[in-house]
Design an enzyme around this catalytic site. Structure first.
Site: not given
Ligand code: PXG
Length: 287
Positions: A52, A151, A184
């Site tokens: 990713r 991201k 989301e």
């Molecule tokens: N949606 C968004 C917009 C995200 O940023 C997720 C879904 C979940 O993706 P994953 O691959 O982690 O299952 C994310 C990712 C934090 C933090 O510290 C969390 C994310 C990104 C940056 C910081 O809480 N989540």
């Protein structure tokens, strides 16, 4: 010993971990990142996170100045030197130093930063009692403007929605896409359960393709729970039997109230609890 941060393959103490104010990551949020979790000294689904990260970089015309094999080595080394078995890993690749103009062609030396730390989880009661969330008025980025699949270091869209959540006394907020469909949460994907069917918005709703989301879909399939990636409206969420969020930081967390509507019984539901249990077993196995 103080925490060591990895910058371009060199470990430096946290207090010396610095990059230039002329880096376009700082000037414009120009760069990409990953947030990952280590369990028992190993990063959960590291290969998927790297895929990713490289896809995000490719999409913004950024060449990561390191091979994936080298990145794996540097992540392992950073966890080891900090003696972190269970924790958080943040990978960041910035565009590098440039002029004060937007021109990405006038930048050089993208910076590769790896930060590991102990994880600050949500309090236990959130997992036991479930979260209350609200819908933010900030619309999720239009995929044709800044695709949520990237991201990127520009997270203001999510931050603005999260501020709205906090203003309403919630730790997460639901974001809708430009069509008014459920997208989301600010840092988590969303799932609902309706009449035994697990539902979550498709990637085409303009969301991040979460790695925890993917793992939960697999677990549901193993449990013979029907899964649908399908357009959802707020009405679908309000009238669901169960709701939960997934993310690397939060893992799987139940939601019991959305915009003051109690979801199902108002308590974390049986399918949610089963998937939380299965997720914990998965991250602690070798997969
Ligand atoms: N949606 C968004 C917009 C995200 O940023 C997720 C879904 C979940 O993706 P994953 O691959 O982690 O299952 C994310 C990712 C934090 C933090 O510290 C969390 C994310 C990104 C940056 C910081 O809480 N989540």
């Amino acid at each position: 010993m103080s925490l060591q941060v990895n910058i371009n393959g060199t470990l430096v103490p946290k207090s010396d971990a610095k990059i230039s104010v002329f880096d376009h990551g700082v000037l414009y949020g120009d760069g990409v990142f990953e947030g990952m979790r280590a369990y028992r000294g190993r990063v959960f689904r590291l290969e998927e996170h790297l895929r990713r990260l490289w896809a995000s970089a490719q999409s913004i015309c950024l060449t990561i100045p390191m091979t994936r094999e080298e990145m794996v080595r540097q992540v392992d080394r950073t966890l080891q030197v900090n003696q972190i078995d269970e924790g958080y890993v943040r990978l960041i690749v910035t565009r590098g130093i440039g002029t004060l103009g937007l021109d990405a062609h006038l930048t050089s030396d993208p910076q590769v930063i790896i930060i590991t730390d102990h994880i600050a989880l949500y309090p236990r009661e959130f997992y036991e009692q479930g979260l209350k969330i609200v819908t933010a008025s900030t619309v999720r980025n239009h995929p044709g403007a800044l695709n949520p699949r990237i991201k990127s270091l520009n997270y203001l869209n999510n931050i603005l929605a999260k501020i709205e959540g906090h203003q309403a006394g919630c730790v997460e907020a639901l974001m809708l896409n430009h069509l008014g469909e459920v997208a989301e949460c600010t840092g988590d994907n969303i799932f609902i359960v309706t009449e035994g069917v697990l539902r979550t918005p498709p990637i085409s709703a303009g969301i991040l393709e979460g790695i925890t989301r993917g793992a939960v879909i697999e677990l549901a399939q193993q449990e013979a729970i029907p899964v649908q990636e399908i357009t959802l409206t707020r009405h679908d969420v309000y009238t669901a039997d169960e709701c939960f969020l997934t993310g690397s930081a939060a893992e799987v967390v139940p939601v019991v109230t959305v915009d003051e509507r109690s979801i199902g019984t108002g308590r974390p539901g049986p399918i949610t609890r089963r998937l939380i249990e299965r997720f914990h077993a998965l991250v602690r196995s070798s997969e």
